[in-house]
Design a protein around this motif. Structure first.
Motif, PDB file in Angstrom:
ATOM      1  N   PHE A 105       0.849  -1.196   0.000  1.00 14.05           N
ATOM      2  CA  PHE A 105       0.000   0.000   0.000  1.00 14.05           C
ATOM      3  C   PHE A 105       0.886   1.248   0.000  1.00 14.05           C
ATOM      4  O   PHE A 105       0.641   2.195  -0.725  1.00 14.05           O
ATOM      5  CB  PHE A 105      -0.900   0.022   1.244  1.00 14.05           C
ATOM      6  CG  PHE A 105      -2.165  -0.814   1.121  1.00 14.05           C
ATOM      7  CD1 PHE A 105      -2.527  -1.442  -0.068  1.00 14.05           C
ATOM      8  CD2 PHE A 105      -3.019  -0.960   2.217  1.00 14.05           C
ATOM      9  CE1 PHE A 105      -3.699  -2.195  -0.160  1.00 14.05           C
ATOM     10  CE2 PHE A 105      -4.203  -1.704   2.128  1.00 14.05           C
ATOM     11  CZ  PHE A 105      -4.532  -2.326   0.939  1.00 14.05           C
ATOM     12  N   LYS A 106       1.906   1.214   0.849  1.00 11.06           N
ATOM     13  CA  LYS A 106       2.769   2.389   0.995  1.00 11.06           C
ATOM     14  C   LYS A 106       3.435   2.742  -0.334  1.00 11.06           C
ATOM     15  O   LYS A 106       3.541   3.905  -0.708  1.00 11.06           O
ATOM     16  CB  LYS A 106       3.832   2.109   2.076  1.00 11.06           C
ATOM     17  CG  LYS A 106       4.437   3.374   2.630  1.00 11.06           C
ATOM     18  CD  LYS A 106       5.267   3.091   3.856  1.00 11.06           C
ATOM     19  CE  LYS A 106       4.635   3.726   5.073  1.00 11.06           C
ATOM     20  NZ  LYS A 106       5.189   3.334   6.332  1.00 11.06           N
ATOM     21  N   GLN A 107       3.879   1.717  -1.029  1.00 10.72           N
ATOM     22  CA  GLN A 107       4.612   1.967  -2.289  1.00 10.72           C
ATOM     23  C   GLN A 107       3.702   1.942  -3.509  1.00 10.72           C
ATOM     24  O   GLN A 107       4.191   1.986  -4.635  1.00 10.72           O
ATOM     25  CB  GLN A 107       5.708   0.922  -2.433  1.00 10.72           C
ATOM     26  CG  GLN A 107       6.757   1.073  -1.345  1.00 10.72           C
ATOM     27  CD  GLN A 107       7.728  -0.087  -1.345  1.00 10.72           C
ATOM     28  OE1 GLN A 107       8.143  -0.535  -2.393  1.00 10.72           O
ATOM     29  NE2 GLN A 107       8.080  -0.564  -0.171  1.00 10.72           N
ATOM     30  N   ASN A 108       2.422   1.832  -3.250  1.00 11.00           N
ATOM     31  CA  ASN A 108       1.475   1.742  -4.365  1.00 11.00           C
ATOM     32  C   ASN A 108       1.892   0.625  -5.331  1.00 11.00           C
ATOM     33  O   ASN A 108       1.812   0.768  -6.549  1.00 11.00           O
ATOM     34  CB  ASN A 108       1.395   3.098  -5.080  1.00 11.00           C
ATOM     35  CG  ASN A 108       0.144   3.211  -5.928  1.00 11.00           C
ATOM     36  OD1 ASN A 108      -0.826   2.479  -5.696  1.00 11.00           O
ATOM     37  ND2 ASN A 108       0.171   4.080  -6.915  1.00 11.00           N
ATOM     38  N   ALA A 109       2.365  -0.456  -4.759  1.00 12.87           N
ATOM     39  CA  ALA A 109       2.859  -1.594  -5.550  1.00 12.87           C
ATOM     40  C   ALA A 109       1.697  -2.508  -5.918  1.00 12.87           C
ATOM     41  O   ALA A 109       0.683  -2.555  -5.219  1.00 12.87           O
ATOM     42  CB  ALA A 109       3.886  -2.367  -4.726  1.00 12.87           C
TER      43      ALA A 109
END
Ligand SMILES: Cc1cc2nc3c(=O)[nH]c(=O)nc-3n(C[C@H](O)[C@H](O)[C@H](O)COP(=O)(O)O)c2cc1C
Length: 369
Positions: A332-336
């Motif tokens: 989520f943090k890295q929009n991966a």
């Protein structure tokens, strides 16, 4: 990190703990326990891999030998507590928090999976038509036998003992499974509770069983380490047919008095859409709850963050995303991109579809394979 989802990364005070983010893991049965309701070694790794979740809600776990569920772990004896202790130790070592979900299937069970001497029981003898897993595949559940008052007292005692074993296993707390059409939910809802004694009829009487279980849990843990899961509008296991708004308004009023660590609400089931009136019910119930409200069901990073920002949830619990993405927080943090979920490997089997979902490159080094 995308600005629009930053609220799900904010730490949160939950009961006596601080969760490092609001991306919780919802409880999910994986039916991989071995003989005697003991966790296999791979379960330690499974939960350890997911320890970056703000809080892990470990899967529904049997409170006594008659709780139902195939290859479902238990928490009613020393050996089971010892096998869970290895899981909690691993999660704590990674800096995670882990609660155990205490469960009894009630009428959502088939007699063929229960041990000798146990029967399918419920507040009333009313069948569910939703098929349950058995050793011979999915089958219609057995017509339950109505519980006697003596048996209800015994069940209360079994829940209390399960709480003690969960404490012994070093969980951070427990979640009382009062959702999904399982035992407690069938006491709460009028369509499945036709009792004429002090456990049926009025709202007060239908709440009594959950209230007694909570009284005991709170005396063992303190209210700040006990949570509840509800699913007021779910149709799963043939539920949600009565006046759920009135029922659950009362339930929420009662829960507010307990000042619990949290209330998790399954607002919508996977693969289903809610009607406008079901949505209104959820909105009203959410607005009435005064503590930490964990919203669950079909949330994405975006929709979860939006709900938190709008003040309509304190945290989000993610189910299926956590099956396929042990490092959901990092993704989520890295929009991966998220890993593809293999639905065929949800239940039973080995480590495939359990501990072998890949991590993003930078986190993979922290996991010893
Ligand atoms: C494989 C699987 C097992 C589940 N087992 C449980 C369970 O043991 N206890 C429970 O309360 N909910 C259980 N659920 C429901 C989830 O906790 C959650 O409410 C549901 O998946 C919706 O969240 P999601 O849309 O993020 O997946 C299960 C769901 C799945 C997919």
């Amino acid at each position: 990190m995308k600005e629009s989802i930053k609220s799900i990364f904010n730490p949160l005070k939950i009961g006596r703990y601080i969760a490092k983010n609001r991306i919780f893991m919802a409880p999910m049965s994986r039916y991989r326990a071995i003989e005697g309701g003991i966790n296999p070694e791979m379960t330690i790794e499974y939960y350890r891999q997911r320890a970056t979740a703000g809080v892990i809600m470990a899967e529904s776990t049997q409170i006594n030998k008659g709780s139902g569920g195939i290859n479902c772990p238990g928490i009613y004896n020393e050996n089971q507590a010892a096998s869970w202790k290895k899981v909690t130790e691993a999660v704590h070592k990674e800096g995670g928090l882990i609660f155990l979900q205490l469960w009894h299937s009630g009428r959502a069970a088939h007699k063929s999976i229960l041990p000798e001497g146990c029967e399918v029981v419920a507040p009333s003898s009313i069948a569910s038509t939703e098929k349950v897993m058995t050793y011979e595949g999915m089958q219609t559940p057995t017509l339950p036998r109505e519980l006697t008052l003596k048996e209800i007292k015994q069940l209360r005692q079994d829940y209390a003992e399960a709480n003690q074993f969960a404490l012994q296993a070093d969980f951070d707390g427990v979640e009382i499974h009062s959702a999904g059409g399982f035992l407690i939910d069938t006491f709460l809802q009028e369509e499945t509770n036709h009792r004429t004694d002090e456990y049926g009829g009025s709202l007060e009487n239908r709440f009594r069983f959950l209230g007694e279980i909570l009284d005991d849990a709170v005396s063992i843990w303190g209210s700040d380490r006990v949570g509840v899961k509800l699913s007021p509008v779910s149709a799963y296991n043939d539920m949600g047919k009565g006046d759920v708004l009135t029922t659950f308004k009362y339930v929420i009023d009662q829960l507010n008095k307990y000042q619990l660590a949290f209330l998790e609400v399954n607002e919508s089931m996977p693969f289903s859409n809610l009607s406008e009136s079901q949505k209104a019910t959820i909105e009203e119930l959410q607005s009435l709850y005064q503590g930490v409200y964990i919203a669950n069901g079909n949330y994405t990073a975006e929709s979860g963050a939006k709900r938190i920002e709008n003040g309509k949830a304190t945290a989000i619990s993610y189910g299926r995303f956590y099956i396929a993405n042990p490092d959901l927080v990092a993704r989520f943090k890295q929009n991966a991109p998220l890993n593809e979920l293999n639905v065929d490997l949800f239940y039973g089997g080995d480590h495939t579809g359990y501990t072998d979902y890949p991590f993003l490159e930078e986190t993979i080094t922290t996991i010893s394979k």
